[in-house]
Design an enzyme around this catalytic site. Sequence first.
Site, PDB file in Angstrom:
ATOM      1  N   SER A 115       0.790  -1.247   0.000  1.00 52.06           N
ATOM      2  CA  SER A 115       0.000   0.000   0.000  1.00 52.06           C
ATOM      3  C   SER A 115       0.815   1.287   0.000  1.00 52.06           C
ATOM      4  CB  SER A 115      -0.900   0.026   1.233  1.00 52.06           C
ATOM      5  OG  SER A 115      -1.820  -1.006   1.164  1.00 52.06           O
ATOM      6  N   HIS A 142      -2.118   0.682  -4.813  1.00 51.69           N
ATOM      7  CA  HIS A 142      -1.357  -0.373  -5.502  1.00 51.69           C
ATOM      8  C   HIS A 142      -1.388  -0.020  -6.988  1.00 51.69           C
ATOM      9  CE1 HIS A 142      -1.031  -3.331  -2.115  1.00 51.69           C
ATOM     10  NE2 HIS A 142      -1.910  -2.471  -1.643  1.00 51.69           N
ATOM     11  N   HIS A 162      -4.247  -9.512  -3.069  1.00 49.31           N
ATOM     12  CA  HIS A 162      -4.623  -9.967  -1.721  1.00 49.31           C
ATOM     13  C   HIS A 162      -5.747 -11.001  -1.806  1.00 49.31           C
ATOM     14  CE1 HIS A 162      -3.236  -5.753  -1.259  1.00 49.31           C
ATOM     15  NE2 HIS A 162      -2.718  -6.157  -0.112  1.00 49.31           N
ATOM     16  N   TYR A 172      -8.150 -10.950   0.191  1.00 47.31           N
ATOM     17  CA  TYR A 172      -9.403 -10.231   0.471  1.00 47.31           C
ATOM     18  C   TYR A 172      -9.975  -9.524  -0.746  1.00 47.31           C
ATOM     19  CZ  TYR A 172      -6.767  -5.815   0.993  1.00 47.31           C
ATOM     20  OH  TYR A 172      -5.981  -4.721   0.779  1.00 47.31           O
ATOM     21  N   GLU A 173      -9.187  -9.427  -1.825  1.00 52.75           N
ATOM     22  CA  GLU A 173      -9.728  -8.881  -3.079  1.00 52.75           C
ATOM     23  C   GLU A 173     -10.507  -9.956  -3.834  1.00 52.75           C
ATOM     24  OE1 GLU A 173      -6.796  -6.299  -5.422  1.00 52.75           O
ATOM     25  OE2 GLU A 173      -5.513  -7.298  -3.966  1.00 52.75           O
ATOM     26  N   ALA A 205       2.106  -2.559   4.704  1.00 55.52           N
ATOM     27  CA  ALA A 205       1.643  -1.638   5.746  1.00 55.52           C
ATOM     28  C   ALA A 205       1.057  -2.499   6.854  1.00 55.52           C
ATOM     29  CB  ALA A 205       0.566  -0.720   5.182  1.00 55.52           C
ATOM     30  N   MET A 253      -2.502  -7.874   6.236  1.00 57.41           N
ATOM     31  CA  MET A 253      -3.353  -8.811   5.476  1.00 57.41           C
ATOM     32  C   MET A 253      -2.621  -9.338   4.237  1.00 57.41           C
ATOM     33  SD  MET A 253      -6.843  -6.606   5.564  1.00 57.41           S
ATOM     34  CE  MET A 253      -7.332  -5.716   7.047  1.00 57.41           C
ATOM     35  N   SER A 254      -1.329  -9.538   4.359  1.00 59.04           N
ATOM     36  CA  SER A 254      -0.576  -9.933   3.157  1.00 59.04           C
ATOM     37  C   SER A 254       0.712 -10.651   3.546  1.00 59.04           C
ATOM     38  CB  SER A 254      -0.241  -8.682   2.336  1.00 59.04           C
ATOM     39  OG  SER A 254       0.668  -7.859   3.028  1.00 59.04           O
ATOM     40  N   ASN A 313      -0.438   2.492  11.794  1.00 59.27           N
ATOM     41  CA  ASN A 313      -1.491   2.833  12.768  1.00 59.27           C
ATOM     42  C   ASN A 313      -1.326   1.952  14.003  1.00 59.27           C
ATOM     43  OD1 ASN A 313      -2.555   0.822  10.521  1.00 59.27           O
ATOM     44  ND2 ASN A 313      -3.581   0.269  12.432  1.00 59.27           N
ATOM     45  N   HIS A 350      -8.202   3.125   5.463  1.00 56.28           N
ATOM     46  CA  HIS A 350      -7.147   2.909   4.469  1.00 56.28           C
ATOM     47  C   HIS A 350      -6.471   4.250   4.144  1.00 56.28           C
ATOM     48  CE1 HIS A 350      -4.962   0.644   1.515  1.00 56.28           C
ATOM     49  NE2 HIS A 350      -5.414   1.356   0.511  1.00 56.28           N
TER      50      HIS A 350
HETATM   51  N1  HPA Z   1      -4.684  -4.413  10.543  1.00 57.41           N
HETATM   52  C1  HPA Z   1      -4.614  -5.143   9.404  1.00 57.41           C
HETATM   53  N2  HPA Z   1      -4.025  -4.716   8.307  1.00 57.41           N
HETATM   54  C2  HPA Z   1      -3.456  -3.495   8.335  1.00 57.41           C
HETATM   55  C3  HPA Z   1      -3.486  -2.685   9.469  1.00 57.41           C
HETATM   56  C4  HPA Z   1      -4.145  -3.170  10.640  1.00 57.41           C
HETATM   57  O1  HPA Z   1      -4.211  -2.506  11.693  1.00 57.41           O
HETATM   58  N3  HPA Z   1      -2.850  -1.538   9.147  1.00 57.41           N
HETATM   59  C5  HPA Z   1      -2.421  -1.661   7.864  1.00 57.41           C
HETATM   60  N4  HPA Z   1      -2.795  -2.852   7.361  1.00 57.41           N
END
Ligand code: HPA
Length: 272
Positions: A34, A64, A86, A88-89, A116, A208-209, A232, A244
Amino acid sequence: MNWLGQQRHRWKPAAEWLRAELPEPLDGALLVGSGATAMFSDAPLWRCPYTAVPGFPAPTVAGHSGILELRRIGRAWVLVFGGRFHLYEGYQVDEVVAPVVLASLLGIRWLVVTNAAGSVTHTYAPGDVLLLRDALNLSFRSLPMAGRCHISRHLFPHPEWRLRLRQRLEQLGVCCPEATYAAMLGPTYETPAEVRFLQRVGAEVVGMSTVHELQCAVALGIGALAFSVVTNWAAGLQSRPLSHAEVMETVGRAAPRLYRVVKAAFSVLPDL
Ligand code: HPA
């Protein structure tokens, strides 16, 4: 033919097409998550959209770019994948690992992956860049490698490369601690209860990757390092909801540090 053989067969036309297009022989590959293409300020030597590569899928997530580039990074010629696929896509593991299989078909033996991630403990703060020392695959998906499931040709992270990078970062005075990454399926961010669970099982950052790409690199004999940009505090550690947009904004801020670390990694490849 086993699953890995099928994947190689599937991406062979793409590899042949790229071999004819690319102006320089490759030393390594970089798969960026990301927003992380923000780390480059100069023009690449060569570029093309993923959609120009025969049969190759296109990323659907904001940040992306779906652009493939050839760049000189550190001492290496690097094929940069501007975006990943991903689960999730709606992609399958087969597509998630496509860049790694393609890199392997092009003869690449060294891979850097970035992502990320949210900070699960209070140790790391948004803006930090971390080298992954290990990963927890909590996506409940794996490489469908029946018959080869115990074969790994490398350790992750690649021991010699990691050591060389640690020494170089120390010389440069760049801070890049090591952390354990937990990969969730997504697409939703975690609940605070899930984050407490992740703390207890030893995760320090969550995303998530990355895990399937690393599994595939190891299976193909590619040496790999992975970096997380902490974007974060994970759910429950900050009061406002995650977004996001916040993730992308923080990656942008951390981009110069990420570039220093990635450049250091490609300056100390074990066989350059
Ligand atoms: N959780 C899952 N995926 C993420 C996060 C998170 O806090 N931050 C960036 N990708």
